[in-house]
Motif scaffolding. Structure first.
Motif, PDB file in Angstrom:
ATOM      1  N   LYS A  51       0.832  -1.063   0.220  1.00  0.00           N
ATOM      2  CA  LYS A  51       0.080   0.010   0.057  1.00  0.00           C
ATOM      3  C   LYS A  51       1.040   1.247   0.103  1.00  0.00           C
ATOM      4  N   ALA A  52       2.178   1.133   0.587  1.00  0.00           N
ATOM      5  CA  ALA A  52       3.010   2.430   0.856  1.00  0.00           C
ATOM      6  C   ALA A  52       3.604   2.493  -0.575  1.00  0.00           C
ATOM      7  N   LEU A  53       3.683   1.520  -1.355  1.00  0.00           N
ATOM      8  CA  LEU A  53       4.327   1.604  -2.659  1.00  0.00           C
ATOM      9  C   LEU A  53       3.541   2.067  -3.587  1.00  0.00           C
ATOM     10  N   ASP A  54       2.076   1.700  -3.837  1.00  0.00           N
ATOM     11  CA  ASP A  54       1.240   2.236  -4.646  1.00  0.00           C
ATOM     12  C   ASP A  54      -0.203   1.880  -3.692  1.00  0.00           C
ATOM     13  N   ALA A  55      -0.903   3.148  -3.522  1.00  0.00           N
ATOM     14  CA  ALA A  55      -1.992   3.011  -2.830  1.00  0.00           C
ATOM     15  C   ALA A  55      -3.379   2.515  -3.744  1.00  0.00           C
ATOM     16  N   ARG A  56      -2.894   2.358  -5.080  1.00  0.00           N
ATOM     17  CA  ARG A  56      -4.004   2.183  -5.909  1.00  0.00           C
ATOM     18  C   ARG A  56      -4.019   0.618  -6.011  1.00  0.00           C
ATOM     19  N   SER A  61      -4.191   1.494   7.359  1.00  0.00           N
ATOM     20  CA  SER A  61      -2.975   1.962   6.102  1.00  0.00           C
ATOM     21  C   SER A  61      -3.630   1.625   4.851  1.00  0.00           C
ATOM     22  N   GLY A  62      -4.934   1.242   4.678  1.00  0.00           N
ATOM     23  CA  GLY A  62      -5.528   0.890   3.554  1.00  0.00           C
ATOM     24  C   GLY A  62      -5.817  -0.457   3.194  1.00  0.00           C
TER      25      GLY A  62
END
Ligand SMILES: Cc1cc2nc3c(=O)[nH]c(=O)nc-3n(C[C@H](O)[C@H](O)[C@H](O)COP(=O)(O)OP(=O)(O)OC[C@H]3O[C@@H](n4cnc5c(N)ncnc54)[C@H](O)[C@@H]3O)c2cc1C
Length: 427
Positions: A57-62, A103-104
């Protein structure tokens, strides 16, 4: 020691965040743009899986990340030996997933009961099905219940393994507490590979500490299926100095346990029988069951993976990290699991974007606490070579002739390491 802060290869959390920001600005993700990719399911919310889910998620929230975890509370094994010795409470080992969800990451609290590598889907015990583009397996270990004659699940209630933290940890502690002074405590240590190579010897040290301070007439024997073990000289020097009532019996001296008899708490080797007041049997292990369901474990019981991406050598699009995987020279530890998780997340993000993963460098540091003011360390660095992880330059162990102040400092660093890694993974 800065080692307490470093977790994975050259990739720090800040690097992850930086590259995530750069990726978001500069790199349109072709696979995501098609709407077909970008679903990652992670099975197992321990040190490997929770770290990987958050790093993705930190690398790419998508990226749509679902973390499947059987339990709402994670109970950490590192420092659980201190719980057994009465130096710490089990609640200090327990963590929830609120921050992971914040964190998503989508949390699915259920057990993964099936994996279909062809259909790329995971079935959960609650009946739900999850489709994935990439699956990350991080389920940890299972005990090999057929690995030691006499030792089955019922025997573990009498002769605990305490190699998965929780009820087993508490049971072993209670047994020590209720034992009479003068009793015999036996620890059986398995052959390699197994979770946490220095773990049985840290446990022996801390149980010996308990006996020395609370039940000084008692004796502790470690029966070992090996002739050598992690940080051996450091442990043995410390035992000579601190714990004269601790005896280690190597494989060559007849230490290998060949069977157990739970009804009398007897531990049997080829040459002797030991009737114990407390018997801690650390049995042979393998990758947790879901690895079999996903068809990623080989005949050894563990999961072979490519050392660049941790993608299974048996099933495409499935990655295996943490204790379940065969990682070459890298030991099975929480530190390793966390480091592998970040490398895996970076590789998965690249693969989803149709890019080539970069070659990783990883590090591991294992602290062992032998008494409240006595700690020792082993550190290693690793890189891929010919598809497996091999030792890289760097690493080593604590000095053999260090003063008491160094040992005391390392015990404090161990504390700092535990607080840092659990805050990073669950906090
Ligand atoms: C006594 C002891 C002391 C240790 N001390 C240290 C130490 O000081 N330092 C260190 O670095 N390491 C230490 N370790 C090793 C460390 O605990 C492990 O290496 C680490 O936990 C591995 O992480 P993992 O994520 O692979 O597995 P785990 O942390 O075990 O996590 C696996 C997770 O997967 C979940 N799971 C499994 N199957 C399923 C399924 N089918 N569906 C859903 N969820 C599932 C489990 O519930 C669990 O939460 C120690 C271990 C022991 C036993």
């Amino acid at each position: 020691m800065t080692k307490t802060k470093g977790i994975a290869r050259r990739l720090t959390r800040r690097d992850v965040m930086k590259s995530a920001a750069a990726a978001a600005v500069l790199l349109p993700m072709p696979a995501l743009a098609q709407g077909a990719a970008g679903r990652v399911v992670v099975i197992g919310g321990g040190f490997a899986g929770a770290s990987c889910a958050r790093a993705l998620k930190a690398l790419d929230a998508r990226i749509n990340v679902t973390l499947v975890e059987a339990s709402r509370t994670f109970t950490a094994c590192p420092f659980s030996n201190l719980v057994i010795a009465g130096m710490r409470e089990l609640t200090a080992q327990q963590f929830g997933y609120d921050k992971v969800a914040a964190s998503g990451v989508t949390m699915a609290f259920s057990s993964a009961s099936g994996v279909d590598p062809q259909a790329k889907s995971v079935t959960l015990a609650d009946g739900n099905r999850l489709a994935y583009d990439r699956l990350v397996l991080a389920p940890g270990i299972d005990i090999r219940w057929d690995g030691l004659p006499g030792y089955d699940e019922a025997a573990a209630n009498v002769m605990p393994h305490a190699w998965k933290a929780g009820e087993q940890t508490t049971l072993l502690r209670r047994q020590l507490e209720s034992m009479e002074d003068g009793g015999l405590v036996v620890i059986s240590a398995p052959a390699n590979p197994f979770r946490c190579p220095p773990g049985p010897y840290e446990r022996a040290s801390l149980m010996a500490y308990y006996l020395k301070t609370k039940k000084p007439k008692s004796k502790l024997i470690v029966l070992d299926a090996k002739d050598a073990f992690s940080k051996q000289r450091l442990f043995q020097n410390a035992w000579k100095e601190l714990y004269p009532n601790l005896e280690w019996v190597s494989l060559s001296s007849g230490g290998k346990v060949t069977s157990v008899e739970p009804s009398s708490k007897t531990v049997v080797t080829d040459f002797s029988r030991h009737q114990a007041a407390v018997a801690n049997i650390i049995p042979p292990q393998k990758a947790a069951r879901v690895a079999d369901l996903a068809q990623v474990a080989d005949r050894s019981g563990w999961c072979p993976v490519d050392a660049m991406t941790f993608e299974s050598k048996q099933q495409p699009n499935i990655h295996v990290i943490g204790d379940a995987a065969i990682m070459g020279a890298m030991p099975k530890s929480a530190f390793s699991a966390n480091a592998q998780a970040k490398v895996c997340a970076a590789a998965v993000a690249k693969l989803l974007a149709g890019e080539k993963p970069v070659e990783p460098r990883l590090i591991n540091t294992c602290y062992s606490v032998l008494a409240p003011d006595y700690g020792i360390t082993v550190a290693g660095a690793y890189r891929p070579k010919d598809g497996v992880l091999v030792d890289a330059e760097g690493g080593g162990v604590s000095p053999i002739d260090a003063p008491a102040s160094t040992r005391a400092a390392e015990a404090r660093y161990a504390d700092g390491w535990f607080n840092t890694i659990t805050a990073e993974v669950f906090g």
